[in-house]
Design a protein around this motif. Sequence first.
Motif: not given
Length: 339
Positions: A138-166
Amino acid sequence: MTETNFTPRVFSGIKPSGGLTLGNYLGAIKRWVDMQSSDTESIYCAVDLHAITVWQDPEALKSGTRELAAGMLASGIDPEQSILFNQSQVPEHAQLGWIFNCVARVGWMNRMTQFKDKAGKNAEKASLGLYAYPSLMAADILLYHATHVPVGEDQKQHVELTRDIANKFNNDFGVDFFPITEPVIEGPGMRVMNLRDGTKKMSKSGESDMERINMLDDADKIAKKFKKAKSDAEALPETVEGLAGRPEAKNLVDIYAGLNDMTPDAVIAEYAGAQWGRFKPALAELAVAKLAPISDEMKRLMDDPAEIDRKLARGAEKARAIATPILDKTYDIVGLLRS
């Protein structure tokens, strides 16, 4: 709470643990190349801090990081258009990761399926890093205020966690500071499977080298592996729905689609009723045409590791130019004193 307009920005990363495979290329790197655009800032990263959640040989980790960088560059990641670096050269990742360790809840981590999959029955012996790494992601993503993350279906849960943390950070401190990042899940060839068992994902650590296409494989190896890939006794069906229950057939059709920028429906329309004696040589020829030049360029780049290191260092400087002010503002919001 003040409304913030976030600059469109893409972030994604791959662990440099083991060699690059076709799965990495079709599932991630090719999509990253396609997403490079003047309208959206792209930041791509070799996440070496994530790699060490399990034991890594130090020299192999350095070599793997360079190989990954070479693969990205050879595939078309342009360091003048995108930012390319390895995670450990930007210490702000770990610093924001600790703050997010204090924002994320234990219950959230307990629901993360990948820890259960990776730790298995030995969860008590797994590293704390393996358990907590989703907050670093989540820090990797939000450290850059990234608005979009290309991921596979198996990584979608990590982006959901990132949204929860934000969301929790923003709510806890009454700010609108971190964006609610959107996962980008699209395109053929997203999940490339094992060439010997279509029910298993293509892996760097599989028992047989014939299970996977390595991005450093030469043209002869690529052709041989596809011609010997497991299929089944039936011809290709008239519709994509006819691939149901045929995992090896579906995998080969998906790979063809991903390599040729087609949909699986378009592949089936072209090869409906074809026997494997026709389709697999066509797939092998296509794969060689698309992958062999990347393999050759990777080998050329890896002959000059110092140049790869220079490119990664320049990318890290660009990354820190974005990351440092965001981390500084995070510290101010949290109330961490800096003299």
